[in-house]
Design an enzyme around this catalytic site. Structure first.
Site, PDB file in Angstrom:
ATOM      1  N   HIS A 103     -15.134 -14.423   0.642  1.00 54.16           N
ATOM      2  CA  HIS A 103     -15.650 -13.111   1.019  1.00 54.16           C
ATOM      3  C   HIS A 103     -16.896 -12.730   0.226  1.00 54.16           C
ATOM      4  O   HIS A 103     -17.511 -11.708   0.523  1.00 54.16           O
ATOM      5  CB  HIS A 103     -14.565 -12.039   0.819  1.00 54.16           C
ATOM      6  CG  HIS A 103     -13.638 -11.915   1.977  1.00 54.16           C
ATOM      7  ND1 HIS A 103     -12.597 -11.013   2.018  1.00 54.16           N
ATOM      8  CD2 HIS A 103     -13.574 -12.584   3.155  1.00 54.16           C
ATOM      9  CE1 HIS A 103     -11.945 -11.132   3.154  1.00 54.16           C
ATOM     10  NE2 HIS A 103     -12.521 -12.089   3.860  1.00 54.16           N
ATOM     11  N   ASN A 131      -2.817   9.517   4.276  1.00 54.10           N
ATOM     12  CA  ASN A 131      -1.667   8.654   4.544  1.00 54.10           C
ATOM     13  C   ASN A 131      -1.421   8.378   6.025  1.00 54.10           C
ATOM     14  O   ASN A 131      -0.454   7.692   6.374  1.00 54.10           O
ATOM     15  CB  ASN A 131      -0.399   9.284   3.947  1.00 54.10           C
ATOM     16  CG  ASN A 131      -0.430   9.310   2.442  1.00 54.10           C
ATOM     17  OD1 ASN A 131      -1.005   8.431   1.799  1.00 54.10           O
ATOM     18  ND2 ASN A 131       0.177  10.332   1.848  1.00 54.10           N
ATOM     19  N   HIS A 160       0.736   4.417  -2.709  1.00 55.75           N
ATOM     20  CA  HIS A 160       0.535   5.796  -2.281  1.00 55.75           C
ATOM     21  C   HIS A 160       1.698   6.686  -2.709  1.00 55.75           C
ATOM     22  O   HIS A 160       1.507   7.859  -3.027  1.00 55.75           O
ATOM     23  CB  HIS A 160       0.365   5.854  -0.760  1.00 55.75           C
ATOM     24  CG  HIS A 160      -1.032   5.585  -0.313  1.00 55.75           C
ATOM     25  ND1 HIS A 160      -1.787   6.485   0.390  1.00 55.75           N
ATOM     26  CD2 HIS A 160      -1.827   4.498  -0.491  1.00 55.75           C
ATOM     27  CE1 HIS A 160      -2.985   5.967   0.642  1.00 55.75           C
ATOM     28  NE2 HIS A 160      -3.027   4.760   0.116  1.00 55.75           N
ATOM     29  N   ARG A 172       0.830  -1.206   0.000  1.00 56.24           N
ATOM     30  CA  ARG A 172       0.000   0.000   0.000  1.00 56.24           C
ATOM     31  C   ARG A 172       0.868   1.261   0.000  1.00 56.24           C
ATOM     32  O   ARG A 172       0.563   2.251  -0.670  1.00 56.24           O
ATOM     33  CB  ARG A 172      -0.913  -0.018   1.230  1.00 56.24           C
ATOM     34  CG  ARG A 172      -1.877   1.150   1.319  1.00 56.24           C
ATOM     35  CD  ARG A 172      -2.952   0.886   2.357  1.00 56.24           C
ATOM     36  NE  ARG A 172      -3.847   2.023   2.479  1.00 56.24           N
ATOM     37  CZ  ARG A 172      -3.856   2.875   3.502  1.00 56.24           C
ATOM     38  NH1 ARG A 172      -3.005   2.691   4.506  1.00 56.24           N
ATOM     39  NH2 ARG A 172      -4.695   3.885   3.549  1.00 56.24           N
TER      40      ARG A 172
END
Length: 272
Positions: free
Chosen positions: A149, A87, A59, A55
């Protein structure tokens, strides 16, 4: 070709005309190994950092390119990227710091911070897949089992850290829908796909639209090593059903104790 190097190429090729696949082979042959060791050491203590490192890379890259700017600390005169609302939930910076310190000791001024983040992200993907492999599961098993899921829900507390238009792996309209859900508090529930009561392949369809509720869901589509499997399940629901069934059988046999090593408990809450 190393996974980390491949990840760098796939994500920043459009913004870095001078990108070279063999750069560290000729300038610092042990760079990737040093980063990999630092990442593996951290993940052994905290496996959840795998998704966090990936991640972090996204970013970094989707705000003015892959330049390592997400690592910079704020000063009195400037609020850094890492302290922006989008963030604040990022973590794993200490892993990058550890790798950078070791790299500087071995060969000062060669490995850039942006490349370290990219290599760490690639190693994190590799570690996620290998973690399943060490238990006898394949990458396909991992993706198929994640398809469970398609039933059930997630609570806001599990995904609220993704609610930002700056998260490149999350569709902006879907982010608004998730924000609306979280308006009811951390315990508010969000289904993983549009048909939460049906066991189908809609979960995988959601990932192709950047509608994965959890980051660990969406990474199955953003990661190049698993995207083809997701697409395959989108195109062929029967294939997903078959793979899921086989993976569940494999999981059911995991570390099963037979004979004198096992026991039939009289009360499931207590050991005999």
């Amino acid at each position: 070709m190393a996974m980390a190097t491949l990840l760098v190429m796939l994500i920043v090729i459009g913004s870095a005309n001078s990108l070279r696949m063999d750069y560290y082979i000729t300038t610092f042959p042990f760079a990737e190994s040093i980063v990999k060791n630092a990442v593996n050491k951290a993940l052994q203590n905290d496996p959840s950092l795998a998704a966090a490192l990936l991640r972090m890379h996204f970013h970094d890259c989707f705000v003015e390119g892959c330049d390592g700017s997400v690592l910079v600390d704020s000063t009195e005169d400037n609020t850094a990227e890492k302290d922006s609302p989008a963030n604040l939930s990022l973590r794993g910076f200490e892993v990058i710091d550890d790798a950078k310190e070791q790299l500087e000791e071995q060969c000062p001024g060669i490995a850039s911070c942006a490349d370290i983040v990219a290599m760490a992200a690639g190693d994190a993907i590799f570690w996620l897949i290998n973690a399943f492999g060490r238990r006898g599961f394949t990458t396909t098993d991992m993706v198929a089992l994640s398809g469970a899921h398609t039933l059930g829900v997630a609570r806001c507390s599990s995904f609220k850290n993704r609610l930002s238009n700056q998260d490149p792996t999350l569709d902006s309209d879907f982010a608004k829908a998730l924000s609306k859900t979280c308006g009811a508090g951390d315990n508010a529930e969000q289904s993983f796909d549009d048909t939460p009561k049906n066991f189908d392949n809609d979960y995988f369809n959601a990932l192709t639209r950047k509608n994965g509720v959890l980051f660990s869901d969406q990474v199955l589509y953003t990661a190049t090593g698993t995207r083809a499997i997701v697409n395959g399940y989108v195109m062929n629901e029967a294939r997903f059903f078959l793979d899921f069934q086989q993976s569940m059988v494999k999981m059911g046999r995991l570390d099963v104790k037979e004979g004198p090593k096992g026991e039939v408990r009289k009360n499931c809450r207590k050991i005999n």
